[in-house]
Design an enzyme around this catalytic site. Structure first.
Site, PDB file in Angstrom:
ATOM      1  N   CYS A 137       0.868  -1.176   0.000  1.00 46.04           N
ATOM      2  CA  CYS A 137       0.000   0.000   0.000  1.00 46.04           C
ATOM      3  C   CYS A 137       0.908   1.230   0.000  1.00 46.04           C
ATOM      4  CB  CYS A 137      -0.875   0.000   1.251  1.00 46.04           C
ATOM      5  SG  CYS A 137       0.106   0.026   2.759  1.00 46.04           S
ATOM      6  N   HIS A 151       5.419  -6.558   8.074  1.00 42.15           N
ATOM      7  CA  HIS A 151       5.077  -7.960   8.378  1.00 42.15           C
ATOM      8  C   HIS A 151       5.319  -8.840   7.165  1.00 42.15           C
ATOM      9  CE1 HIS A 151       3.542  -7.150  12.310  1.00 42.15           C
ATOM     10  NE2 HIS A 151       2.676  -6.277  11.872  1.00 42.15           N
ATOM     11  N   HIS A 159       3.347   2.039  11.089  1.00 41.86           N
ATOM     12  CA  HIS A 159       2.347   1.897  12.164  1.00 41.86           C
ATOM     13  C   HIS A 159       2.413   3.040  13.180  1.00 41.86           C
ATOM     14  CE1 HIS A 159       1.390  -2.024  10.865  1.00 41.86           C
ATOM     15  NE2 HIS A 159       2.408  -2.657  11.381  1.00 41.86           N
ATOM     16  N   CYS A 205       2.627   6.364   8.541  1.00 47.14           N
ATOM     17  CA  CYS A 205       1.710   6.586   7.410  1.00 47.14           C
ATOM     18  C   CYS A 205       0.803   7.785   7.731  1.00 47.14           C
ATOM     19  CB  CYS A 205       0.871   5.332   7.181  1.00 47.14           C
ATOM     20  SG  CYS A 205      -0.371   5.598   5.908  1.00 47.14           S
ATOM     21  N   GLU A 248      -0.035  -0.361  15.842  1.00 45.33           N
ATOM     22  CA  GLU A 248      -0.732   0.865  15.418  1.00 45.33           C
ATOM     23  C   GLU A 248      -1.667   1.356  16.535  1.00 45.33           C
ATOM     24  OE1 GLU A 248      -2.890   0.872  11.578  1.00 45.33           O
ATOM     25  OE2 GLU A 248      -4.355   2.095  12.621  1.00 45.33           O
ATOM     26  N   CYS A 281      -8.492   3.062   6.309  1.00 45.22           N
ATOM     27  CA  CYS A 281      -7.728   3.443   5.128  1.00 45.22           C
ATOM     28  C   CYS A 281      -8.301   2.759   3.883  1.00 45.22           C
ATOM     29  CB  CYS A 281      -6.290   3.044   5.378  1.00 45.22           C
ATOM     30  SG  CYS A 281      -5.374   2.778   3.925  1.00 45.22           S
ATOM     31  N   ASN A 329      -3.477  -7.997   7.828  1.00 44.69           N
ATOM     32  CA  ASN A 329      -4.312  -7.632   6.674  1.00 44.69           C
ATOM     33  C   ASN A 329      -4.341  -8.765   5.654  1.00 44.69           C
ATOM     34  OD1 ASN A 329      -2.688  -6.809   4.083  1.00 44.69           O
ATOM     35  ND2 ASN A 329      -1.480  -5.981   5.755  1.00 44.69           N
ATOM     36  N   SER A 333       1.513  -5.698   2.765  1.00 44.26           N
ATOM     37  CA  SER A 333       2.933  -5.707   3.150  1.00 44.26           C
ATOM     38  C   SER A 333       3.766  -6.635   2.249  1.00 44.26           C
ATOM     39  CB  SER A 333       3.065  -6.124   4.619  1.00 44.26           C
ATOM     40  OG  SER A 333       2.265  -7.257   4.866  1.00 44.26           O
TER      41      SER A 333
HETATM   42  S1  SF4 Z   1      -2.942   3.182   6.845  1.00 50.17           S
HETATM   43 FE1  SF4 Z   1      -1.854   1.262   6.827  1.00 50.17          FE
HETATM   44  S2  SF4 Z   1      -2.813   0.125   5.140  1.00 50.17           S
HETATM   45 FE2  SF4 Z   1      -3.362   2.266   4.845  1.00 50.17          FE
HETATM   46  S3  SF4 Z   1      -1.816   3.129   3.457  1.00 50.17           S
HETATM   47 FE3  SF4 Z   1      -1.165   3.504   5.579  1.00 50.17          FE
HETATM   48  S4  SF4 Z   1       0.175   1.799   6.089  1.00 50.17           S
HETATM   49 FE4  SF4 Z   1      -1.038   1.186   4.306  1.00 50.17          FE
END
Ligand code: SF4
Length: 297
Positions: free
Chosen positions: A18, A50, A83, A105, A135, A202, A237, A281
């Protein structure tokens, strides 16, 4: 889509890294290249991703992985993973003189910011997610008063939540399913006079889940004979993608690497068309490597 030896592969519309994970891994690679031949070590606290194969690749480039902030040497360069981390960890790193590169992120940063702001405004903070996930630990670590916060895993836990305040804010782990958030909100709205619901889910997660649902629908129409899921076994995920596929009636082969693919060569017997999916991941190089080997099986 590709075909060889009569086996047709149908790639999920969204698969692999992602945005947030790619951004974090790119930053780690840049830091490792910059520090090449210099004495400053590059560290992460906990596994940066992961996916064991990608972690091994980063370690081979020189990345050091600490179990906790205590293991970080003074003046190291530390990459904060996607995270995120609690504020206490960021403060400890500052005291150690670490050069911090924050690759949290932005979607996780938004959830952290909401938790901080709403707790400052006196809201009781309810986090929906896995209480042991880094997270959630990181978001919890941005709440002003940890006694005015709770983590619930689903609407059942929402039912048994003790009311400690008359206004609450519900914030979701970014990887939750929207139905879970709606169910928890539905329970909590009758427990508090004021409920502030923050949809911090997300899109990347939802897109990967939707893509697997579409493959499962294809299987119901007899278009697919099964699905290969590529990703780390510890990746939550990726596990959710497996559940969605199985619940949708798809036969799933979940593998981490090409070795596992070869060990499961028998799974492909009598199959002519299979779907391919990968967790957020899973790096692109690994997806390509496995796809190129599947068509030779
Ligand atoms: S929140 Fe998590 S799943 Fe969504 S883009 Fe960011 S790292 Fe990726």
């Amino acid at each position: 889509m590709c075909r060889a030896n009569n086996l047709e592969l149908v790639m999920a519309d969204h698969a692999g890294f992602c945005f947030g994970v790619k951004r974090a891994v790119d930053a780690i690679c840049d830091a490792l290249k910059e520090n090449n031949n210099k004495n400053k070590e590059v560290w992460t606290i906990g596994l940066p991703i992961h996916n064991p194969q990608e972690v091994e690749r980063l370690k081979a480039m020189g990345l050091k992985v600490a179990n906790s902030v205590n293991e970080i040497p003074e003046n190291a360069k530390v990459l904060i993973r996607a995270h995120g981390e609690p504020l206490s960890v960021l403060n400890e790193l500052k005291l150690k003189g670490a050069e911090v590169v924050d690759t949290t992120c932005p979607f996780v940063s938004r959830a952290q910011g909401l938790a901080a702001d709403l707790s400052k405004q006196g809201y009781y903070i309810i986090l929906l997610g896995d209480k042991n996930h880094p997270e959630i630990q990181g978001i919890l670590g941005h709440v002003i008063d940890s006694n005015a916060a709770a983590v619930i895993k689903d609407d059942q836990e929402a039912k048994s939540l003790k009311i400690l305040n008359n206004k609450a804010a519900l914030i979701s782990q970014t990887t939750q399913q929207e139905g879970m958030l709606a169910a928890a909100a539905g329970v909590l709205v009758s427990k508090f006079r004021e409920l502030h619901v923050c949809n911090t889910i997300c899109k990347a997660t939802a897109e990967r889940q939707e893509a697997v649902r579409a493959l499962a629908e294809d299987s119901l129409n007899n278009k697919l004979d099964g699905m290969v899921l590529i990703g780390g076994k510890a990746s939550a995920n990726t596990g959710k993608l497996r559940d969605i596929a199985v619940n949708g009636g798809l036969e799933v082969l979940w593998i981490e690497d090409a070795v596992e693919l070869e060990e499961n060569a028998g799974w492909f017997k009598n199959k002519s068309k299979i779907g391919i999916a990968a967790g957020a991941s899973t790096p692109e190089w690994l997806i390509k490597e496995i796809c190129s080997k599947i068509v030779l099986i």
